[in-house]
Design an enzyme around this catalytic site. Structure first.
Site, PDB file in Angstrom:
ATOM      1  N   LYS A 284       7.678   2.812  -1.581  1.00  0.00           N
ATOM      2  CA  LYS A 284       8.306   1.352  -1.854  1.00  0.00           C
ATOM      3  C   LYS A 284       8.152   1.062  -3.212  1.00  0.00           C
ATOM      4  CE  LYS A 284       7.176  -0.970   2.437  1.00  0.00           C
ATOM      5  NZ  LYS A 284       6.731  -2.258   3.007  1.00  0.00           N
TER       6      LYS A 284
ATOM      7  N   ASP B 296      13.223   8.349   7.017  1.00  0.00           N
ATOM      8  CA  ASP B 296      14.059   8.541   6.416  1.00  0.00           C
ATOM      9  C   ASP B 296      14.928   9.954   6.893  1.00  0.00           C
ATOM     10  OD1 ASP B 296      14.369   6.375   4.808  1.00  0.00           O
ATOM     11  OD2 ASP B 296      13.092   7.289   3.182  1.00  0.00           O
TER      12      ASP B 296
ATOM     13  N   ASP C 220       8.058  -6.413   4.200  1.00  0.00           N
ATOM     14  CA  ASP C 220       7.792  -5.721   5.538  1.00  0.00           C
ATOM     15  C   ASP C 220       9.096  -5.288   5.860  1.00  0.00           C
ATOM     16  OD1 ASP C 220       5.921  -5.483   7.530  1.00  0.00           O
ATOM     17  OD2 ASP C 220       6.569  -6.818   8.744  1.00  0.00           O
TER      18      ASP C 220
ATOM     19  N   LYS D 181      20.307   6.258  -2.006  1.00  0.00           N
ATOM     20  CA  LYS D 181      19.449   5.512  -1.050  1.00  0.00           C
ATOM     21  C   LYS D 181      19.472   4.144  -1.638  1.00  0.00           C
ATOM     22  CE  LYS D 181      15.446   4.517   1.684  1.00  0.00           C
ATOM     23  NZ  LYS D 181      13.945   4.667   1.915  1.00  0.00           N
TER      24      LYS D 181
ATOM     25  N   GLU E  86      -1.813  -9.053   8.210  1.00  0.00           N
ATOM     26  CA  GLU E  86      -0.575  -8.934   9.108  1.00  0.00           C
ATOM     27  C   GLU E  86      -0.368  -9.730  10.361  1.00  0.00           C
ATOM     28  OE1 GLU E  86       1.984  -5.546   9.047  1.00  0.00           O
ATOM     29  OE2 GLU E  86       1.717  -5.121   7.092  1.00  0.00           O
TER      30      GLU E  86
ATOM     31  N   HIS F 261      18.502  -1.080   2.957  1.00  0.00           N
ATOM     32  CA  HIS F 261      17.895  -2.274   3.394  1.00  0.00           C
ATOM     33  C   HIS F 261      16.969  -2.853   2.362  1.00  0.00           C
ATOM     34  CE1 HIS F 261      15.120   0.995   4.218  1.00  0.00           C
ATOM     35  NE2 HIS F 261      14.332   0.558   4.753  1.00  0.00           N
ATOM     36  N   ARG F 262      16.072  -1.791   1.618  1.00  0.00           N
ATOM     37  CA  ARG F 262      15.416  -2.439   0.370  1.00  0.00           C
ATOM     38  C   ARG F 262      16.278  -2.933  -0.621  1.00  0.00           C
ATOM     39  NH1 ARG F 262      12.185   1.141   1.201  1.00  0.00           N
ATOM     40  NH2 ARG F 262      10.749  -0.250   2.617  1.00  0.00           N
TER      41      ARG F 262
ATOM     42  N   GLY G  47       1.016  -1.195   0.192  1.00  0.00           N
ATOM     43  CA  GLY G  47      -0.091  -0.005  -0.056  1.00  0.00           C
ATOM     44  C   GLY G  47       0.711   1.192   0.047  1.00  0.00           C
TER      45      GLY G  47
HETATM   46  P1  ITT Z   1       3.019  -2.044   3.174  1.00  0.00           P
HETATM   47  O1  ITT Z   1       1.766  -2.038   2.621  1.00  0.00           O
HETATM   48  O2  ITT Z   1       3.996  -2.710   2.284  1.00  0.00           O
HETATM   49  O3  ITT Z   1       3.042  -2.984   4.505  1.00  0.00           O
HETATM   50  P2  ITT Z   1       3.783   0.125   4.905  1.00  0.00           P
HETATM   51  O4  ITT Z   1       3.991   1.619   4.798  1.00  0.00           O
HETATM   52  O5  ITT Z   1       2.866  -0.632   6.108  1.00  0.00           O
HETATM   53  O6  ITT Z   1       3.587  -0.668   3.576  1.00  0.00           O
HETATM   54  P3  ITT Z   1       5.849  -1.316   6.602  1.00  0.00           P
HETATM   55  O7  ITT Z   1       4.929  -2.194   7.366  1.00  0.00           O
HETATM   56  O8  ITT Z   1       6.907  -2.306   5.696  1.00  0.00           O
HETATM   57  O9  ITT Z   1       5.353  -0.660   5.378  1.00  0.00           O
HETATM   58  O10 ITT Z   1       6.834  -0.303   7.126  1.00  0.00           O
HETATM   59  C1  ITT Z   1       6.820  -0.092   8.595  1.00  0.00           C
HETATM   60  C2  ITT Z   1       7.000   1.417   8.796  1.00  0.00           C
HETATM   61  O11 ITT Z   1       8.146   2.041   8.471  1.00  0.00           O
HETATM   62  C3  ITT Z   1       5.980   2.458   7.900  1.00  0.00           C
HETATM   63  O12 ITT Z   1       5.660   3.660   8.854  1.00  0.00           O
HETATM   64  C4  ITT Z   1       6.717   3.016   6.729  1.00  0.00           C
HETATM   65  O13 ITT Z   1       6.369   4.208   6.243  1.00  0.00           O
HETATM   66  C5  ITT Z   1       8.286   2.860   7.375  1.00  0.00           C
HETATM   67  N1  ITT Z   1       9.051   2.471   6.341  1.00  0.00           N
HETATM   68  C6  ITT Z   1       9.380   1.575   5.603  1.00  0.00           C
HETATM   69  N2  ITT Z   1      10.609   1.548   4.847  1.00  0.00           N
HETATM   70  C7  ITT Z   1      11.154   2.830   5.053  1.00  0.00           C
HETATM   71  C8  ITT Z   1      12.445   3.307   4.691  1.00  0.00           C
HETATM   72  O14 ITT Z   1      12.891   2.777   3.538  1.00  0.00           O
HETATM   73  N3  ITT Z   1      12.470   4.574   5.161  1.00  0.00           N
HETATM   74  C9  ITT Z   1      11.695   5.075   6.212  1.00  0.00           C
HETATM   75  N4  ITT Z   1      10.647   4.677   6.623  1.00  0.00           N
HETATM   76  C10 ITT Z   1      10.287   3.475   6.015  1.00  0.00           C
END
Ligand code: ITT
Length: 194
Positions: free
Chosen positions: A20, A151, A72, A171, A44, A176-177, A16
């Protein structure tokens, strides 16, 4: 006949989060993989990043009847006993970056890690997972206009700047991604469509 590894192929990314998707497209262009984005949403489950990704990928592959990835991510702060981890989204939505900075005002050891776990599944195969980690520090203030969510707070090791100060292309070189998606991309080259 062209070798399989030279073929352009497509993977469906279930998320969502548009940020990403943009990052994945930038990373996958190095591996000749196109991204089809589907904001399907998946349950989840309770558990670590690996459990969530494995379950989400299996669920989505069966629903859509095709190969998919989910991803995730979590921020793990050492001084906080590696919290928020699986609660990273919740903490972003409640405390936010300013709330974290306030709680960390007195904290000296600001070591943190960002972790990303990609889950890959097809309708017929068991899910596989790919972990990517980047080490770093929590900054003392938010810095930078790029990226999203955490970030502006996260200074990757070896850099004086936060992810928020680094353009997406930078980045994407070592995040990590990048690390989790690259592992998946190398695996996907050998995928024969089972
Ligand atoms: P999904 O639908 O893919 O689950 P999400 O935004 O809920 O999207 P996650 O649960 O993987 O994503 O991420 C957990 C939190 O970390 C969420 O608040 C993201 O915005 C944040 N996050 C994930 N990747 C990040 C990144 O590369 N840099 C900064 N914040 C990040």
């Amino acid at each position: 006949m062209a070798k399989q590894s030279n073929l352009r192929r497509t993977i469906t990314f279930i998320t969502g989060n548009q940020h990403k998707v943009k990052e994945a497209r930038g990373i996958f262009q190095h591996f000749s993989i196109e991204v089809e984005h589907v904001a399907l949403g998946y349950p989840e489950i309770q558990g670590n990043l690996e459990d969530v990704s494995r379950y989400g990928a299996e669920y989505a592959a069966k629903r859509l009847k095709k190969p998919v990835i989910v991803e995730d991510a979590g921020l793990f702060i050492k001084d906080w006993g590696w919290f928020p981890g699986t609660y990273t989204s919740y903490v972003q939505d409640t405390l936010g970056n300013q709330g974290i900075l306030k709680l960390m005002e007195e904290v000296q050891d600001r070591y943190a890690e960002f972790r990303s776990v990609v889950g890959f599944a097809t309708p017929k195969t068991e899910p596989e997972i790919f972990l990517g980690v980047v080490k770093g520090q929590i900054a003392h203030e938010e810095r930078g206009k790029y990226g999203f969510a955490y970030d502006p707070l996260f200074i990757p090791e070896g850099y004086g700047e936060t992810f928020g100060e680094l353009k997406r292309e930078i980045k994407n070189q070592f995040s990590h991604r990048r690390r989790s998606l690259e592992k998946f991309a190398l695996r996907y080259k050998d995928y024969r469509g089972d």
